[in-house]
Design an enzyme around this catalytic site. Structure first.
Site, PDB file in Angstrom:
ATOM      1  N   ASP A   1       0.818  -1.212   0.000  1.00 17.68           N
ATOM      2  CA  ASP A   1       0.000   0.000   0.000  1.00 17.68           C
ATOM      3  C   ASP A   1       0.853   1.264   0.000  1.00 17.68           C
ATOM      4  OD1 ASP A   1      -2.782  -0.900   0.123  1.00 17.68           O
ATOM      5  OD2 ASP A   1      -2.171  -1.831   2.016  1.00 17.68           O
TER       6      ASP A   1
ATOM      7  N   MET B   1       0.839   5.246   0.039  1.00 15.63           N
ATOM      8  CA  MET B   1       0.002   6.410   0.384  1.00 15.63           C
ATOM      9  C   MET B   1       0.865   7.660   0.453  1.00 15.63           C
ATOM     10  SD  MET B   1      -2.343   4.765   3.367  1.00 15.63           S
ATOM     11  CE  MET B   1      -3.014   3.107   3.236  1.00 15.63           C
TER      12      MET B   1
ATOM     13  N   MET C   1      -2.039   4.694  -3.915  1.00 15.35           N
ATOM     14  CA  MET C   1      -3.005   5.696  -3.444  1.00 15.35           C
ATOM     15  C   MET C   1      -2.262   7.023  -3.465  1.00 15.35           C
ATOM     16  SD  MET C   1      -4.572   3.323  -0.430  1.00 15.35           S
ATOM     17  CE  MET C   1      -3.160   2.234  -0.484  1.00 15.35           C
TER      18      MET C   1
ATOM     19  N   MET D   1     -12.458  -1.428  -3.379  1.00 12.74           N
ATOM     20  CA  MET D   1     -12.232  -1.057  -1.987  1.00 12.74           C
ATOM     21  C   MET D   1     -13.522  -1.289  -1.207  1.00 12.74           C
ATOM     22  SD  MET D   1      -9.099  -0.097  -1.961  1.00 12.74           S
ATOM     23  CE  MET D   1      -9.059   0.319  -0.225  1.00 12.74           C
TER      24      MET D   1
ATOM     25  N   PHE E   1      -6.269   3.819   5.577  1.00 12.80           N
ATOM     26  CA  PHE E   1      -5.920   3.213   6.863  1.00 12.80           C
ATOM     27  C   PHE E   1      -6.302   1.742   6.886  1.00 12.80           C
ATOM     28  CE2 PHE E   1      -6.848   7.678   7.443  1.00 12.80           C
ATOM     29  CZ  PHE E   1      -5.691   8.124   8.074  1.00 12.80           C
ATOM     30  N   GLY E   2      -5.518   0.965   7.622  1.00 15.71           N
ATOM     31  CA  GLY E   2      -5.899  -0.414   7.905  1.00 15.71           C
ATOM     32  C   GLY E   2      -6.885  -0.448   9.060  1.00 15.71           C
ATOM     33  N   GLY E   3      -7.472  -1.601   9.264  1.00 16.95           N
ATOM     34  CA  GLY E   3      -8.283  -1.822  10.460  1.00 16.95           C
ATOM     35  C   GLY E   3      -9.686  -1.239  10.428  1.00 16.95           C
TER      36      GLY E   3
ATOM     37  N   GLY F   1     -10.061  -4.337   2.197  1.00 14.67           N
ATOM     38  CA  GLY F   1     -10.600  -3.577   3.314  1.00 14.67           C
ATOM     39  C   GLY F   1     -11.538  -4.392   4.179  1.00 14.67           C
ATOM     40  N   GLY F   2     -11.124  -4.650   5.407  1.00 12.28           N
ATOM     41  CA  GLY F   2     -11.994  -5.343   6.351  1.00 12.28           C
ATOM     42  C   GLY F   2     -12.224  -6.806   6.042  1.00 12.28           C
TER      43      GLY F   2
ATOM     44  N   SER G   1      -5.034  -6.090   8.742  1.00  9.63           N
ATOM     45  CA  SER G   1      -5.201  -6.346  10.174  1.00  9.63           C
ATOM     46  C   SER G   1      -5.744  -7.757  10.415  1.00  9.63           C
ATOM     47  CB  SER G   1      -6.114  -5.288  10.792  1.00  9.63           C
ATOM     48  OG  SER G   1      -7.340  -5.222  10.102  1.00  9.63           O
TER      49      SER G   1
HETATM   50  C1  DX5 Z   1      -6.412   0.705   2.900  1.00  7.02           C
HETATM   51  C2  DX5 Z   1      -5.451  -0.246   2.238  1.00  7.02           C
HETATM   52  C3  DX5 Z   1      -5.640  -1.649   2.615  1.00  7.02           C
HETATM   53  C4  DX5 Z   1      -5.457  -1.931   4.074  1.00  7.02           C
HETATM   54  C5  DX5 Z   1      -6.394  -3.034   4.416  1.00  7.02           C
HETATM   55  O1  DX5 Z   1      -6.308   1.951   2.302  1.00  7.02           O
HETATM   56  O2  DX5 Z   1      -5.580  -0.178   0.829  1.00  7.02           O
HETATM   57  O3  DX5 Z   1      -4.857  -2.520   1.827  1.00  7.02           O
HETATM   58  O4  DX5 Z   1      -4.172  -2.330   4.442  1.00  7.02           O
HETATM   59  O5  DX5 Z   1      -6.338  -3.235   5.785  1.00  7.02           O
HETATM   60  P1  DX5 Z   1      -7.422  -4.098   6.538  1.00  7.02           P
HETATM   61  O6  DX5 Z   1      -7.367  -5.486   5.976  1.00  7.02           O
HETATM   62  O7  DX5 Z   1      -6.967  -4.004   7.958  1.00  7.02           O
HETATM   63  O8  DX5 Z   1      -8.758  -3.441   6.307  1.00  7.02           O
HETATM   64 ZN    ZN Z   2      -4.584  -1.741  -0.405  1.00  9.48          ZN
END
Ligand code: DX5
Ligand code: ZN
Length: 230
Positions: free
Chosen positions: A36, A38, A70, A139, A145-147, A178-179, A200
């Site tokens: 990822d 960013m 991103m 997405m 963000f993760g989590g 995502g999630g 996560s």
């Molecule tokens: C969010 C990232 C994802 C993120 C997913 O912008 O693109 O790849 O790491 O994290 P989880 O699996 O924790 O939602």
């Molecule tokens: Zn990603």
């Protein structure tokens, strides 16, 4: 139908031990490395760039690296990631002035190309470029963000993209990001995904306590995926 691929997002890995984390998760049975990128401009967070991708290759990682950009602008950084060993490069259509040109650029640099759709981004961006994408990434959270929690409307969107891919007759990966966790991955596959990013859900908990944590989680994900026929 393509094999299911599990793509751990290293965003939630221990960055101080990144090479070791990637080795461990691949040894546990993961298929590709989700990377990822960013920029604190297109998304409100700042992560890793081509140097880190190159470092993973130099460390000995041979698995495909799935670079999720991103960033805005997109084109300037594409050749750097290609030189750094990226396998896939995906980008958000909102971040590119000329989507078709960016897809061509990624291919010209020797990588596979993909478009990424935020939860509220319409699929119409695909209308004239189905012949130029190797991956479509949906997405199921807003990027940055993760989590975060899985946004349920992504399920219907997966079904719509699966129809478009099947109608095209082309070999295009349908990735979800995502999630994604052990408990929802089967339902996500049933909706049409074949490539599953999880940050996560894989790296997020229990790292210190259980040395076999990654083996356990990936085995649980595989078992859940195997329960869904395609
Ligand atoms: C969010 C990232 C994802 C993120 C997913 O912008 O693109 O790849 O790491 O994290 P989880 O699996 O924790 O939602
Ligand atoms: Zn990603």
């Amino acid at each position: 139908m393509a094999r299911d691929l599990i793509a751990p997002s290293i965003l939630s890995a221990d960055f101080a031990r990144l090479g070791e984390e990637v080795d461990r998760v691949l040894a546990a049975g993961a298929d590709i490395v989700h990377f990822d990128v960013m920029d604190n401009h297109y998304v409100p967070n700042l992560t890793i760039g081509p140097l880190v991708c190159e470092a993973l290759r130099k460390h000995g990682v041979t698995a495909p690296i799935d670079v999720h950009l991103m960033v805005k602008p997109v084109d300037r950084i594409v050749p750097d990631f290609a030189a750094a060993g990226a396998t896939y490069i995906t980008f958000h259509p909102e971040a590119s002035e000329h989507i078709d040109r960016t897809l061509q650029l990624i291919h010209a640099e020797g990588c596979k190309a993909g478009l990424v759709f935020n939860p509220a981004t319409p699929l119409s961006h695909l209308d004239y470029v189905m012949d130029k994408v190797d991956m479509i990434l949906l997405m199921s959270v807003n990027p940055g963000f993760g989590g975060q929690g899985f946004i349920p409307s992504a399920m219907e969107k997966l079904r719509q993209v699966r129809e478009r891919i099947d109608a095209s007759g082309r070999d295009i990966r349908l990735e979800i990001d995502g999630g994604v966790k052990v408990d929802n991955i089967a339902e996500i596959k049933a909706a049409g995904a074949d490539t599953f990013v999880s940050g996560s859900g894989i790296f997020g908990k229990g790292r210190a306590e259980d040395p076999n944590r990654y083996d356990t989680i990936i085995a649980e994900m595989r078992a859940a995926l195997a329960s869904v026929a395609r």
